[in-house]
Design an enzyme around this catalytic site. Structure first.
Site, PDB file in Angstrom:
ATOM      1  N   ARG A  47       1.670 -18.010  10.140  1.00 20.53           N
ATOM      2  CA  ARG A  47       1.939 -17.017   9.095  1.00 20.53           C
ATOM      3  C   ARG A  47       0.703 -16.180   8.758  1.00 20.53           C
ATOM      4  NH1 ARG A  47       5.334 -19.825   4.544  1.00 20.53           N
ATOM      5  NH2 ARG A  47       3.535 -19.504   3.215  1.00 20.53           N
ATOM      6  N   VAL A  97      -0.603 -21.636  10.508  1.00 21.54           N
ATOM      7  CA  VAL A  97      -1.372 -20.703  11.354  1.00 21.54           C
ATOM      8  C   VAL A  97      -0.465 -19.536  11.755  1.00 21.54           C
ATOM      9  CG1 VAL A  97      -2.408 -20.418  13.648  1.00 21.54           C
ATOM     10  CG2 VAL A  97      -2.970 -22.431  12.254  1.00 21.54           C
ATOM     11  N   GLY A 103      11.663 -12.683   1.619  1.00 24.95           N
ATOM     12  CA  GLY A 103      12.700 -13.208   2.508  1.00 24.95           C
ATOM     13  C   GLY A 103      13.980 -13.516   1.757  1.00 24.95           C
ATOM     14  N   ASP A 113      10.392 -15.675   9.884  1.00 28.21           N
ATOM     15  CA  ASP A 113      11.493 -16.371  10.576  1.00 28.21           C
ATOM     16  C   ASP A 113      12.495 -15.405  11.194  1.00 28.21           C
ATOM     17  OD1 ASP A 113      11.847 -19.223   8.289  1.00 28.21           O
ATOM     18  OD2 ASP A 113      10.158 -18.394   9.412  1.00 28.21           O
ATOM     19  N   ARG A 155       1.196 -34.299  25.016  1.00 22.97           N
ATOM     20  CA  ARG A 155       0.557 -34.185  23.708  1.00 22.97           C
ATOM     21  C   ARG A 155       1.335 -33.223  22.822  1.00 22.97           C
ATOM     22  NH1 ARG A 155      -4.966 -35.566  24.353  1.00 22.97           N
ATOM     23  NH2 ARG A 155      -5.013 -37.391  25.760  1.00 22.97           N
ATOM     24  N   ARG A 201       0.832  -1.215   0.000  1.00 18.75           N
ATOM     25  CA  ARG A 201       0.000   0.000   0.000  1.00 18.75           C
ATOM     26  C   ARG A 201       0.859   1.256   0.000  1.00 18.75           C
ATOM     27  NH1 ARG A 201      -0.810   3.878   3.525  1.00 18.75           N
ATOM     28  NH2 ARG A 201      -2.738   5.078   3.467  1.00 18.75           N
TER      29      ARG A 201
HETATM   30  O1  F6P Z   1      10.213 -18.907   5.380  1.00 19.71           O
HETATM   31  C1  F6P Z   1       9.005 -18.732   6.045  1.00 19.71           C
HETATM   32  C2  F6P Z   1       8.327 -20.050   6.235  1.00 19.71           C
HETATM   33  O2  F6P Z   1       7.105 -19.816   6.818  1.00 19.71           O
HETATM   34  C3  F6P Z   1       9.117 -21.038   7.090  1.00 19.71           C
HETATM   35  O3  F6P Z   1       9.034 -20.745   8.473  1.00 19.71           O
HETATM   36  C4  F6P Z   1       8.439 -22.331   6.718  1.00 19.71           C
HETATM   37  O4  F6P Z   1       9.217 -23.482   7.001  1.00 19.71           O
HETATM   38  C5  F6P Z   1       8.267 -22.148   5.206  1.00 19.71           C
HETATM   39  O5  F6P Z   1       8.112 -20.748   4.990  1.00 19.71           O
HETATM   40  C6  F6P Z   1       7.063 -22.898   4.663  1.00 19.71           C
HETATM   41  O6  F6P Z   1       7.076 -22.671   3.262  1.00 19.71           O
HETATM   42  P1  F6P Z   1       5.768 -23.065   2.396  1.00 19.71           P
HETATM   43  O7  F6P Z   1       4.670 -22.128   2.782  1.00 19.71           O
HETATM   44  O8  F6P Z   1       6.225 -22.866   0.961  1.00 19.71           O
HETATM   45  O9  F6P Z   1       5.445 -24.476   2.749  1.00 19.71           O
END
Ligand code: F6P
Length: 352
Positions: A264, A262, A101, A127, A255, A20
């Site tokens: 992200r 989730v 990233g 990350d 467990r 944006r």
């Molecule tokens: O690099 C960010 C990330 O979320 C990592 O923490 C994770 O292992 C990876 O991307 C998962 O990638 P994808 O969404 O392509 O499975």
């Protein structure tokens, strides 16, 4: 200038705030702004749209990215690079903002070497594994998401006097597990940087479980946060520890919860929105000033790289970013050493 913006690699909450701001500031300063859909795959296809204020109005609070993202294995090849540069030229793009990233910033660095279209990067990865950057876009939101999930797990774990291993994202970097573990009062934090093998992890966690569940001890739950980069499967740890619990703490169950993607998602925090907006603002000014092959970084005043008009936003050469990123991942970076030393200091406090 004709500018373009794309989001690439793993999405992260706050990317839209950057999209944006690049659009609003770019248009406001008299530039044309295009949005490239689908990351580098979209660039290779020339999948672009004109950006206007209506397109980006109100998106700062949305997770994910309205432009979409993708991972492209063809893009880094010589043919892929040729095709991408040809696309940029055919679209008349003079300046490109890449939000992403490590893989995305590596691609930006490769294109910038051609010294044609100016390329600047904005760090976005939950990350927090990007060199010379205090906090990448998405990290703050991801930490809060993990802590919220751990608080919920704690509610039910306490009700049953259970132990939980909560696995979180962080492919090569244990930052999310470390920071969220401290905030959520985890009883143990597992991260690949510790270098512990399966038997050492089981032994460490047995000690934690025995101490916490010893009769008379005040702990009602044991929370273990594990970064996905720890190569021992969470299910293996649970299986082995459950066997020991019959002897170490009879009646106690352990467990697992794998948070996965989730972590992200979700609406970006105010902090992530603000750092995204401030780095994006500086990215437009950097392109106006003819900068190429650099990344805008959220860092402390006087931190690495050059100053911008914003005391907390620095400009760092992409080559230096990528070199430091490698050191972050292989553990030789002073940042990682300091992070692990700090964690070591508080680790004993985890079990109070
Ligand atoms: O690099 C960010 C990330 O979320 C990592 O923490 C994770 O292992 C990876 O991307 C998962 O990638 P994808 O969404 O392509 O499975």
């Amino acid at each position: 200038m004709r500018l373009a913006v794309l989001t690439s690699g793993g999405d992260s909450p706050g990317m839209n705030a950057a999209v944006r701001t690049v659009t609003a500031v770019g248009l406001g300063r008299g530039h044309e702004v295009m949005g490239i859909r689908g990351g580098y795959s979209g660039l290779l296809e020339g999948d672009a749209m004109d950006m206007d204020l209506a397109t980006v109005n109100g998106i700062s609070g949305f997770g994910g990215t309205i432009l979409g993202s993708a991972r492209s294995s063809f893009f880094p090849t010589p043919e892929g690079q040729e095709q991408a540069m040809a696309r940029l030229e055919s679209m008349g793009i003079e300046g490109l903002v890449v939000i992403g990233g490590n893989g995305s910033l590596t691609g930006a660095h490769m294109m910038a070497q051609r010294k044609k279209c100016k390329i600047v990067g904005i760090p976005a990865s939950i990350d927090n594994d990007i060199g010379h950057c205090g906090s990448a876009i998405g990290v703050d939101t991801a930490v809060n998401t993990i802590v919220d999930a751990c608080d919920r797990i704690t509610d039910t774990a306490r009700a049953h006097r259970r132990a939980f291993i909560v696995e979180v994202m962080g492919r090569q970097c244990g930052f999310l597990a470390m920071r969220a573990g401290i905030a959520a009062e985890a009883d143990a934090i597992l991260y690949a940087e510790s270098g512990l093998g399966e038997d050492q992890l089981v032994s460490k966690l047995r000690d934690v479980l025995r101490k916490c569940f010893n009769s008379g001890w005040h702990k009602k739950r044991v929370l273990i946060i594990k970064a996905e980069g720890v190569k021992v499967a969470t299910s293996t740890l649970v299986e082995r520890l459950q066997k020991h619990l019959t002897e170490d703490a009879p009646g106690v169950e352990i467990r697992e919860t794998v948070l996965g993607h989730v972590v992200r998602g979700g609406r970006p925090s105010a902090f992530d929105r603000v750092i995204a907006q401030r780095m994006a603002y500086a990215s437009v000014l950097a392109l106006e000033n003819g900068r190429n092959d650099v990344m805008l970084s959220w860092d402390v005043p006087g931190g690495h790289g050059q100053a911008t008009q914003d005391p907390f936003v620095r400009i760092v050469d992409l080559g230096e970013v990528l070199e430091e990123t490698e050191r972050l991942v292989d553990g030789t970076s002073p940042v990682i050493k300091a992070r692990l030393a700090l964690l070591k200091q508080v680790e004993d406090l985890l079990l109070i």
